[in-house]
Write a protein that holds these residues in place. Structure first.
Motif, PDB file in Angstrom:
ATOM      1  N   ALA A  65       0.830  -1.203   0.000  1.00  0.00           N
ATOM      2  CA  ALA A  65       0.000   0.000   0.000  1.00  0.00           C
ATOM      3  C   ALA A  65       0.862   1.250   0.000  1.00  0.00           C
ATOM      4  CB  ALA A  65      -0.924   0.010   1.221  1.00  0.00           C
ATOM      5  N   THR A  66       0.309   2.313  -0.582  1.00  0.00           N
ATOM      6  CA  THR A  66       0.926   3.630  -0.524  1.00  0.00           C
ATOM      7  C   THR A  66      -0.154   4.636  -0.138  1.00  0.00           C
ATOM      8  OG1 THR A  66       0.511   4.066  -2.880  1.00  0.00           O
ATOM      9  CG2 THR A  66       2.656   3.093  -2.294  1.00  0.00           C
ATOM     10  N   LEU A  67       0.267   5.739   0.467  1.00  0.00           N
ATOM     11  CA  LEU A  67      -0.639   6.810   0.846  1.00  0.00           C
ATOM     12  C   LEU A  67       0.108   8.121   0.736  1.00  0.00           C
ATOM     13  CD1 LEU A  67      -3.515   7.437   2.025  1.00  0.00           C
ATOM     14  CD2 LEU A  67      -2.425   7.437   4.279  1.00  0.00           C
ATOM     15  N   GLN A  68      -0.511   9.117   0.134  1.00  0.00           N
ATOM     16  CA  GLN A  68       0.151  10.402  -0.017  1.00  0.00           C
ATOM     17  C   GLN A  68      -0.846  11.543   0.007  1.00  0.00           C
ATOM     18  OE1 GLN A  68       1.931  10.806  -3.980  1.00  0.00           O
ATOM     19  NE2 GLN A  68       0.564   9.215  -4.764  1.00  0.00           N
ATOM     20  N   LEU A  69      -0.356  12.697   0.403  1.00  0.00           N
ATOM     21  CA  LEU A  69      -1.132  13.925   0.323  1.00  0.00           C
ATOM     22  C   LEU A  69      -1.000  14.474  -1.089  1.00  0.00           C
ATOM     23  CD1 LEU A  69      -0.173  15.532   3.735  1.00  0.00           C
ATOM     24  CD2 LEU A  69      -2.527  15.188   2.940  1.00  0.00           C
ATOM     25  N   VAL A  70      -2.126  14.828  -1.717  1.00  0.00           N
ATOM     26  CA  VAL A  70      -2.099  15.287  -3.109  1.00  0.00           C
ATOM     27  C   VAL A  70      -2.991  16.514  -3.268  1.00  0.00           C
ATOM     28  CG1 VAL A  70      -1.659  12.961  -3.979  1.00  0.00           C
ATOM     29  CG2 VAL A  70      -4.017  13.794  -3.817  1.00  0.00           C
ATOM     30  N   ASP A  71      -2.915  17.122  -4.447  1.00  0.00           N
ATOM     31  CA  ASP A  71      -3.822  18.225  -4.753  1.00  0.00           C
ATOM     32  C   ASP A  71      -5.040  17.683  -5.499  1.00  0.00           C
ATOM     33  OD1 ASP A  71      -2.978  17.745  -7.382  1.00  0.00           O
ATOM     34  OD2 ASP A  71      -1.583  19.431  -7.388  1.00  0.00           O
ATOM     35  N   GLN A  85      -9.561   7.619  -2.375  1.00  0.00           N
ATOM     36  CA  GLN A  85      -9.298   8.990  -1.954  1.00  0.00           C
ATOM     37  C   GLN A  85     -10.267   9.385  -0.857  1.00  0.00           C
ATOM     38  OE1 GLN A  85     -11.605  11.646  -3.532  1.00  0.00           O
ATOM     39  NE2 GLN A  85     -10.462  13.533  -3.199  1.00  0.00           N
ATOM     40  N   THR A  86      -9.777  10.140   0.093  1.00  0.00           N
ATOM     41  CA  THR A  86     -10.652  10.738   1.091  1.00  0.00           C
ATOM     42  C   THR A  86     -10.175  12.146   1.387  1.00  0.00           C
ATOM     43  OG1 THR A  86     -11.801  10.349   3.193  1.00  0.00           O
ATOM     44  CG2 THR A  86      -9.409  10.015   3.176  1.00  0.00           C
ATOM     45  N   VAL A  87     -11.057  12.952   1.934  1.00  0.00           N
ATOM     46  CA  VAL A  87     -10.746  14.337   2.267  1.00  0.00           C
ATOM     47  C   VAL A  87     -10.978  14.541   3.759  1.00  0.00           C
ATOM     48  CG1 VAL A  87     -11.413  16.748   1.926  1.00  0.00           C
ATOM     49  CG2 VAL A  87     -11.304  15.193  -0.040  1.00  0.00           C
ATOM     50  N   LEU A  88      -9.984  15.076   4.432  1.00  0.00           N
ATOM     51  CA  LEU A  88     -10.121  15.403   5.848  1.00  0.00           C
ATOM     52  C   LEU A  88     -10.351  16.902   5.999  1.00  0.00           C
ATOM     53  CD1 LEU A  88      -7.373  13.234   7.610  1.00  0.00           C
ATOM     54  CD2 LEU A  88      -9.691  12.602   6.882  1.00  0.00           C
ATOM     55  N   HIS A  89     -11.352  17.247   6.785  1.00  0.00           N
ATOM     56  CA  HIS A  89     -11.691  18.645   7.037  1.00  0.00           C
ATOM     57  C   HIS A  89     -11.157  19.076   8.401  1.00  0.00           C
ATOM     58  CE1 HIS A  89     -14.503  18.057   3.711  1.00  0.00           C
ATOM     59  NE2 HIS A  89     -15.025  17.035   4.377  1.00  0.00           N
ATOM     60  N   PRO A  90     -10.898  20.345   8.581  1.00  0.00           N
ATOM     61  CA  PRO A  90     -10.514  20.820   9.919  1.00  0.00           C
ATOM     62  C   PRO A  90     -11.623  20.505  10.931  1.00  0.00           C
ATOM     63  CG  PRO A  90     -10.082  22.507   8.259  1.00  0.00           C
ATOM     64  CD  PRO A  90     -10.870  21.423   7.577  1.00  0.00           C
ATOM     65  N   ALA A  91     -11.228  20.313  12.188  1.00  0.00           N
ATOM     66  CA  ALA A  91     -12.203  19.978  13.234  1.00  0.00           C
ATOM     67  C   ALA A  91     -13.258  21.070  13.339  1.00  0.00           C
ATOM     68  CB  ALA A  91     -11.483  19.801  14.566  1.00  0.00           C
ATOM     69  N   ARG A  92     -14.490  20.626  13.509  1.00  0.00           N
ATOM     70  CA  ARG A  92     -15.600  21.553  13.660  1.00  0.00           C
ATOM     71  C   ARG A  92     -16.108  21.481  15.090  1.00  0.00           C
ATOM     72  NH1 ARG A  92     -16.347  19.410   8.375  1.00  0.00           N
ATOM     73  NH2 ARG A  92     -16.497  21.035   6.774  1.00  0.00           N
ATOM     74  N   PRO A  93     -15.913  22.545  15.880  1.00  0.00           N
ATOM     75  CA  PRO A  93     -16.388  22.530  17.262  1.00  0.00           C
ATOM     76  C   PRO A  93     -17.882  22.232  17.324  1.00  0.00           C
ATOM     77  CG  PRO A  93     -14.980  24.449  16.862  1.00  0.00           C
ATOM     78  CD  PRO A  93     -15.245  23.819  15.522  1.00  0.00           C
ATOM     79  N   GLY A  94     -18.251  21.426  18.309  1.00  0.00           N
ATOM     80  CA  GLY A  94     -19.657  21.113  18.480  1.00  0.00           C
ATOM     81  C   GLY A  94     -20.144  19.926  17.686  1.00  0.00           C
ATOM     82  N   THR A  95     -19.234  19.236  16.971  1.00  0.00           N
ATOM     83  CA  THR A  95     -19.644  18.041  16.235  1.00  0.00           C
ATOM     84  C   THR A  95     -20.104  16.962  17.212  1.00  0.00           C
ATOM     85  OG1 THR A  95     -18.055  18.475  14.457  1.00  0.00           O
ATOM     86  CG2 THR A  95     -18.893  16.229  14.636  1.00  0.00           C
ATOM     87  N   PRO A  96     -21.296  16.396  17.029  1.00  0.00           N
ATOM     88  CA  PRO A  96     -21.764  15.334  17.926  1.00  0.00           C
ATOM     89  C   PRO A  96     -20.776  14.165  17.947  1.00  0.00           C
ATOM     90  CG  PRO A  96     -23.538  16.093  16.502  1.00  0.00           C
ATOM     91  CD  PRO A  96     -22.276  16.714  15.978  1.00  0.00           C
TER      92      PRO A  96
END
Length: 202
Positions: free
Chosen positions: A32-38, A155-166
């Motif tokens: 397996a490989t994993l990388q940050l991409v545009d 592929q997946t996208v990680l978002h910045p933490a959102r305060p108040g997320t259940p």
């Protein structure tokens, strides 16, 4: 008494046969490989499937898992590919995926992930978790329905933490380094039984 002993032995024998792997992970020689991409790189890698579109502050992770086709594939057997945050034990909810046979893969969740999460402590988080007395799972995985699907690109996208997320909706939050995540391959039988799980990327 003899009938009871014979019946117990028969059940034990069936369970052993039912849960006996048709082959071990060494047969697949998975890597397996994993990388940050545009976004452009993700779009090109996922064609003809649509990649997840990232926004400001998001991170795009592109993974690839390949393996050697076993000489005697098990009818009805399948694989799961899991991406998991090693620190939070959370998995992303949304995954885009394609493969050498695009119709042989999809993103989703099933009971085999719950079994794997209970059996392997390092996979804790891919199954359900109890929140306020209810069972929840926000985890996603790649389901591979044919050993001929290699290589698989996801592929997946990680978002910045959102305060108040259940708590029941928590997923890995950006920023993350590749080293914070692991990729695992899980072998699943025709009846959803989990044969083994292998860490491909630590």
């Amino acid at each position: 008494m003899a009938i009871l002993v014979a019946g117990t032995a028969g059940v034990a024998g069936w369970r052993w046969w039912h849960n006996r792997p048709p082959y071990g992970p060494e047969v697949l020689s998975a890597r397996a490989t994993l990388q940050l991409v545009d976004q452009a790189t993700a779009d090109a890698a996922l064609e003809p499937v649509s990649a997840i579109v990232a926004g400001a502050g998001d991170q795009i992770f592109l993974g690839r898992v390949a393996w050697t086709r076993p000489p005697h594939p098990q009818p009805g057997g399948s694989l799961r590919i899991v991406l998991l945050d090693k620190r939070s034990h959370l998995a992303p909810s949304f995954i885009a995926v394609t493969s050498a046979r695009p119709g042989s893969v999809n993103a989703g969740w099933d009971g085999s992930l719950e079994i794997a999460g209970r059996r392997y402590p390092w996979l804790r988080g891919v199954g359900v978790r109890e929140v306020n007395g209810s069972l929840w799972s926000s985890a996603g995985a790649v389901c591979v329905w044919s050993v001929d699907a290699s290589p698989v690109t996801f592929q997946t996208v990680l978002h910045p933490a959102r305060p108040g997320t259940p708590p029941e909706l928590l997923v890995p939050a950006a920023p993350k380094a590749v080293e914070d995540l692991l990729i695992a391959l899980i072998s699943v039988g025709p009846d959803g039984q989990v044969y083994w799980a292998q860490r491909l990327l630590h």
